[in-house]
Structure formats: C-alpha cells, structure tokens
Design a protein around this motif. Sequence first.
Motif, PDB file in Angstrom:
ATOM      1  N   GLN A   5      -9.400  -1.394   9.517  1.00  0.00           N
ATOM      2  CA  GLN A   5      -8.890  -1.951   8.255  1.00  0.00           C
ATOM      3  C   GLN A   5      -8.874  -3.476   8.298  1.00  0.00           C
ATOM      4  N   VAL A  11      -7.653   4.503   2.157  1.00  0.00           N
ATOM      5  CA  VAL A  11      -6.821   3.291   2.117  1.00  0.00           C
ATOM      6  C   VAL A  11      -7.662   2.108   1.639  1.00  0.00           C
ATOM      7  N   ILE A  27       0.618  13.879   4.637  1.00  0.00           N
ATOM      8  CA  ILE A  27       0.367  12.882   5.689  1.00  0.00           C
ATOM      9  C   ILE A  27       1.521  11.884   5.746  1.00  0.00           C
ATOM     10  N   MET A  28       1.932  11.410   4.578  1.00  0.00           N
ATOM     11  CA  MET A  28       3.021  10.424   4.525  1.00  0.00           C
ATOM     12  C   MET A  28       4.325  11.021   5.030  1.00  0.00           C
ATOM     13  N   ASP A  51       9.942  10.191   4.445  1.00  0.00           N
ATOM     14  CA  ASP A  51       9.410   9.877   5.780  1.00  0.00           C
ATOM     15  C   ASP A  51      10.412   9.100   6.623  1.00  0.00           C
ATOM     16  N   VAL A 107       0.844  -1.197   0.000  1.00  0.00           N
ATOM     17  CA  VAL A 107       0.000   0.000   0.000  1.00  0.00           C
ATOM     18  C   VAL A 107       0.884   1.255   0.000  1.00  0.00           C
ATOM     19  N   GLY A 108       1.984   1.220   0.760  1.00  0.00           N
ATOM     20  CA  GLY A 108       2.914   2.359   0.791  1.00  0.00           C
ATOM     21  C   GLY A 108       3.492   2.629  -0.598  1.00  0.00           C
ATOM     22  N   GLY A 167       1.843  -3.677   4.624  1.00  0.00           N
ATOM     23  CA  GLY A 167       1.470  -2.316   5.042  1.00  0.00           C
ATOM     24  C   GLY A 167      -0.023  -2.167   5.269  1.00  0.00           C
ATOM     25  N   ARG A 222       3.300   5.961  -2.789  1.00  0.00           N
ATOM     26  CA  ARG A 222       4.526   6.636  -3.259  1.00  0.00           C
ATOM     27  C   ARG A 222       4.489   6.841  -4.773  1.00  0.00           C
ATOM     28  N   ARG A 281       5.645   7.171  13.375  1.00  0.00           N
ATOM     29  CA  ARG A 281       5.232   5.867  12.833  1.00  0.00           C
ATOM     30  C   ARG A 281       5.340   4.767  13.886  1.00  0.00           C
ATOM     31  N   GLU A 332       2.355  10.062   9.327  1.00  0.00           N
ATOM     32  CA  GLU A 332       1.019   9.753   9.866  1.00  0.00           C
ATOM     33  C   GLU A 332       0.297   8.758   8.970  1.00  0.00           C
ATOM     34  N   LEU A 333      -0.846   8.258   9.472  1.00  0.00           N
ATOM     35  CA  LEU A 333      -1.599   7.282   8.688  1.00  0.00           C
ATOM     36  C   LEU A 333      -2.633   7.980   7.806  1.00  0.00           C
ATOM     37  N   ARG A 361      14.285   8.462   1.883  1.00  0.00           N
ATOM     38  CA  ARG A 361      12.826   8.549   1.788  1.00  0.00           C
ATOM     39  C   ARG A 361      12.352   9.726   2.627  1.00  0.00           C
TER      40      ARG A 361
HETATM   41  P1  AMP Z   1       4.926   2.069   4.316  1.00  0.00           P
HETATM   42  O1  AMP Z   1       5.796   2.042   3.113  1.00  0.00           O
HETATM   43  O2  AMP Z   1       4.102   0.820   4.482  1.00  0.00           O
HETATM   44  O3  AMP Z   1       5.685   2.455   5.570  1.00  0.00           O
HETATM   45  O4  AMP Z   1       3.841   3.233   4.079  1.00  0.00           O
HETATM   46  C1  AMP Z   1       4.246   4.575   3.886  1.00  0.00           C
HETATM   47  C2  AMP Z   1       3.141   5.517   4.348  1.00  0.00           C
HETATM   48  O5  AMP Z   1       1.944   5.285   3.570  1.00  0.00           O
HETATM   49  C3  AMP Z   1       2.701   5.355   5.788  1.00  0.00           C
HETATM   50  O6  AMP Z   1       3.544   6.036   6.704  1.00  0.00           O
HETATM   51  C4  AMP Z   1       1.296   5.957   5.732  1.00  0.00           C
HETATM   52  O7  AMP Z   1       1.349   7.379   5.669  1.00  0.00           O
HETATM   53  C5  AMP Z   1       0.792   5.449   4.384  1.00  0.00           C
HETATM   54  N1  AMP Z   1       0.136   4.123   4.530  1.00  0.00           N
HETATM   55  C6  AMP Z   1       0.564   2.943   3.996  1.00  0.00           C
HETATM   56  N2  AMP Z   1      -0.280   1.940   4.322  1.00  0.00           N
HETATM   57  C7  AMP Z   1      -1.254   2.505   5.093  1.00  0.00           C
HETATM   58  C8  AMP Z   1      -2.410   1.995   5.773  1.00  0.00           C
HETATM   59  N3  AMP Z   1      -2.735   0.688   5.708  1.00  0.00           N
HETATM   60  N4  AMP Z   1      -3.173   2.863   6.481  1.00  0.00           N
HETATM   61  C9  AMP Z   1      -2.866   4.164   6.543  1.00  0.00           C
HETATM   62  N5  AMP Z   1      -1.798   4.719   5.956  1.00  0.00           N
HETATM   63  C10 AMP Z   1      -0.986   3.908   5.227  1.00  0.00           C
END
Ligand code: AMP
Length: 219
Positions: free
Chosen positions: A93, A65, A53-54, A158, A32-33, A86, A37, A167, A58-59, A156
């Motif tokens: 969810q 999502v 947000i990313m 974040d 999902v991330g 992710g 991206r 996170r 934050e989520l 990255r």
């Molecule tokens: P990740 O690569 O999985 O660390 O995701 C990067 C960013 O995408 C996270 O810090 C969130 O901002 C967003 N994100 C990814 N998956 C989710 C999710 N299931 N729920 C909410 N935000 C998400």
Amino acid sequence: MRKYVIMGVQGSGKGTQSELLCDDLGLVHISVGDIFRWHVKKHTKLGAQVRRIMNAGELVGDDLVESVVRERLDQHDWNYGFVIDGFPRNDRQAEFFMESYDIDGVIHLELPEDEVRRRVLSRRLCPNCGMDYNLIADRPKEAGSCDICGHQLITREDDTPEALEARLHDYNEKTRPVLALFRRKEYVHDIDARPPAEEVQASIREALHLPPYKAAPTY
Ligand code: AMP
C-alpha cells in the motif's frame, strides 16, 4: 497544498488528531476505516465484502483498499490538502501511495501497548451521530447515552480483546515496516500520544512547523 499521513496503533488518537489538524487548516480528513464503516452501516455491496474481515480485526485485501483510496482521492475536494488515516498499512500500500502522491510528512503517534489496550477496550461510539467517547478520559455526561443526540452508545464491533490482539499483531508485523520505509525518506515525526489531545496536537503542529491550533469559527 499539504499532504500528511497519520500512523499509530489503534487507540493512539489518529482520528481525533486528524480532525483537529484539518479543522482550521482547511485540510480534508480521509479515514479508510470510516469509509468502510459507512459501507457496513449502509449495507452496500462493499460493506458486505468487508464486514466479517473488519469484525475479526483483520486487514481488508490490498486491491480493494487501493481502489477505495484512489476513488476517494480522485474526488479532488482537497484543495488545501489532506490527512490520510489508516493507510498505508503495509509495504504494498505504501508503494502504491508513493507512486501517485508526494507526501509532506508522516505523523507517527506513539503509545505503549498496555495503554492501547486500556484505551481501546473503554472506547464507546454513538451509532447515530458518530460521536466518540472513552470511559476513562472522555465519559458521556449520562452513562451509556450520547451527549449530542441521546442515542444509546455501543462498542465498536472490532473493539473486542480478540480483534484488538489481531490488529496489534498486524500492526507490528505489517505496518511497522512501512514506518521504517518512510523513516528512511525522512518523512516521519514521532509524537508522544500519551498526553491530553490538545497537547498532542500542539506537538504535531510544532513538528510540522504549522501555526498553533485555532478552533474554526462556528457561524
Ligand atoms: P481503522 O478504523 O483504521 O482501525 O480501520 C478499521 C478496519 O478497516 C481495520 O481493522 C481493517 O479491517 C480495515 N482497514 C482500514 N484501513 C485499512 C487498510 N489500509 N488496509 C487494510 N484494511 C484496512
């Protein structure tokens, strides 16, 4: 058909382990991330909605999502199954997911927080071809540039100390309870994520009763 969820704190190797698991088993890796991206990089409307947000660590909101996940899974390009990475990150969810899909197993990569900080803050990425590096364990041959395409590596957005703390906080508050929920259903396999990637992959396959990793042939 195999449907797995991979969970673990940032930097625990979810992306790497998902890729290895998918490689020779014909599964599709759904991150999902990575989807978010991609949208940020391509400056889409969705990208504009999630970028801030990313970057703050934050989520993203659940409705958004869930629609992204539904749309991705509706493509049905996963004849042999998928590894979703992710997601889910909170109880809502998880409920959404379990209502629509049955799960064959949850891989939980365990990594102590001091190791998480060490790994995440040394992570580098090639913005051109997407190759990941780590200044501790997986350095590029030439400092600062990609081994594959030569492009300059970046951090990255974040992967800053502030975003990482946000996170980690969300992970402990919102994602750990999901793990407890899955654990009650006996889906969870706890895997030590500290050893080298191949060893971690071997432990995952043993836990899931899957054949050992065999690199897919490159023609
Ligand atoms: P990740 O690569 O999985 O660390 O995701 C990067 C960013 O995408 C996270 O810090 C969130 O901002 C967003 N994100 C990814 N998956 C989710 C999710 N299931 N729920 C909410 N935000 C998400």
